[in-house]
Design an enzyme around this catalytic site. Structure first.
Site, PDB file in Angstrom:
ATOM      1  N   SER A   1      -8.500   3.823  -2.874  1.00  0.00           N
ATOM      2  CA  SER A   1      -8.434   4.777  -1.769  1.00  0.00           C
ATOM      3  C   SER A   1      -6.982   4.892  -1.298  1.00  0.00           C
ATOM      4  O   SER A   1      -6.100   5.230  -2.092  1.00  0.00           O
ATOM      5  CB  SER A   1      -9.401   4.347  -0.672  1.00  0.00           C
ATOM      6  OG  SER A   1      -9.661   5.395   0.226  1.00  0.00           O
ATOM      7  N   LEU A   2      -6.694   4.611  -0.039  1.00  0.00           N
ATOM      8  CA  LEU A   2      -5.302   4.653   0.411  1.00  0.00           C
ATOM      9  C   LEU A   2      -4.424   3.772  -0.459  1.00  0.00           C
ATOM     10  O   LEU A   2      -3.272   4.114  -0.760  1.00  0.00           O
ATOM     11  CB  LEU A   2      -5.207   4.216   1.871  1.00  0.00           C
ATOM     12  CG  LEU A   2      -3.796   4.077   2.438  1.00  0.00           C
ATOM     13  CD1 LEU A   2      -3.091   5.417   2.477  1.00  0.00           C
ATOM     14  CD2 LEU A   2      -3.825   3.442   3.830  1.00  0.00           C
TER      15      LEU A   2
END
Length: 259
Positions: free
Chosen positions: A105-106
């Site tokens: 994700s991030l």
């Protein structure tokens, strides 16, 4: 190194213990730095230790959570990536073993920008970049407006992976929301800038029911490397890589196997 890496109570602790809190197998062929999702911590990957073939899993601990809860967080992606580059270069200076990057994700965006920052500095490049749960950087949506606490909780519910018991407990939310909000600030600061593609292998792991990062948006990561590209797809949602760790680790081990 920027102030965020050295200020506060963490100043007296060694670099590795702050950013890389867990021991590393000295006999492993390669280090695998694991970068967590927004609000996540190094503990998300601790159970992977010893399960990634000849790779030493090195979970990265960002400031503002767990033992680093008092450390100042980073206001922007460049500030975070700059400090992480310092960490990787210090490790490389002390230990010449190769390394790879994995981010979810991030953490996928952080890993990608970290590889590019290390290239700009002329440092050793990772042997492999592995990403999951994140659209290719050139396809990342425009940042959202600042979210209220209630909106962040709603977002966490939609993504899964956070027990409802936590999301319904105001005391727990007071502990976890600051780190999530800090990471969303980093995410919202992100602006993709085109550069030459990386010259390393890149593996992407998608999930069939991940509305935040649909499989086609992960296929676009192929444009970010002139090296070998592989795309794997798990059945599940945004956190399928953590919920199906045996399958994820098989993909990681295969990706990191010497050619």
């Amino acid at each position: 190194m920027s102030t965020a890496a050295t200020a506060g109570p963490a100043r007296a602790r060694p670099l590795r213990s702050r950013w890389l809190p867990f021991p590393v197998d000295p006999d492993a062929r390669i280090r695998l730095y694991c970068l967590p999702h927004a609000g996540g911590s190094a503990s998300a990957f601790r159970s992977w230790t010893g399960r990634a073939g000849d790779a030493a899993v090195c979970p990265v601990q960002l400031p503002g959570r767990d033992a680093r809860v008092s450390d100042p967080t980073h206001p922007t992606m460049p500030a975070l990536v700059g400090d992480l580059a310092d960490v990787v270069l210090a490790e490389a200076s002390a230990d010449p073993r190769p390394y790879a990057l994995y981010g979810h994700s991030l953490g996928a965006l952080v890993g990608f920008e970290l590889a590019r920052e290390l290239r700009r500095r002329g440092g050793p490049q990772p042997e492999h970049l592995i990403v999951s749960g994140c659209s290719a950087p050139q396809a990342v949506e425009d940042p959202a407006d600042d979210l209220s606490d209630a909106q962040i909780v709603s977002l966490l519910r939609s993504l899964g992976g956070t027990p409802e018991l936590y999301l319904s407990d105001p005391r727990v939310l007071r502990l976890i929301l600051p780190a999530i909000r800090a990471d969303l600030t980093v995410r919202n600061s992100y602006r993709y800038r085109p550069e030459q593609p990386l010259a390393i292998p890149l593996t992407a792991i998608a999930a069939t029911a991940d509305a935040r990062a649909p499989a086609p948006s992960l296929a676009a990561w192929r444009d970010q490397t002139i090296g070998r590209f592989r795309l794997h797809t798990l059945i599940g949602g945004h956190f399928a890589v953590l919920e199906q760790s045996d399958t994820t680790l098989r993909h990681l081990t295969t990706a990191l196997r010497p050619a």
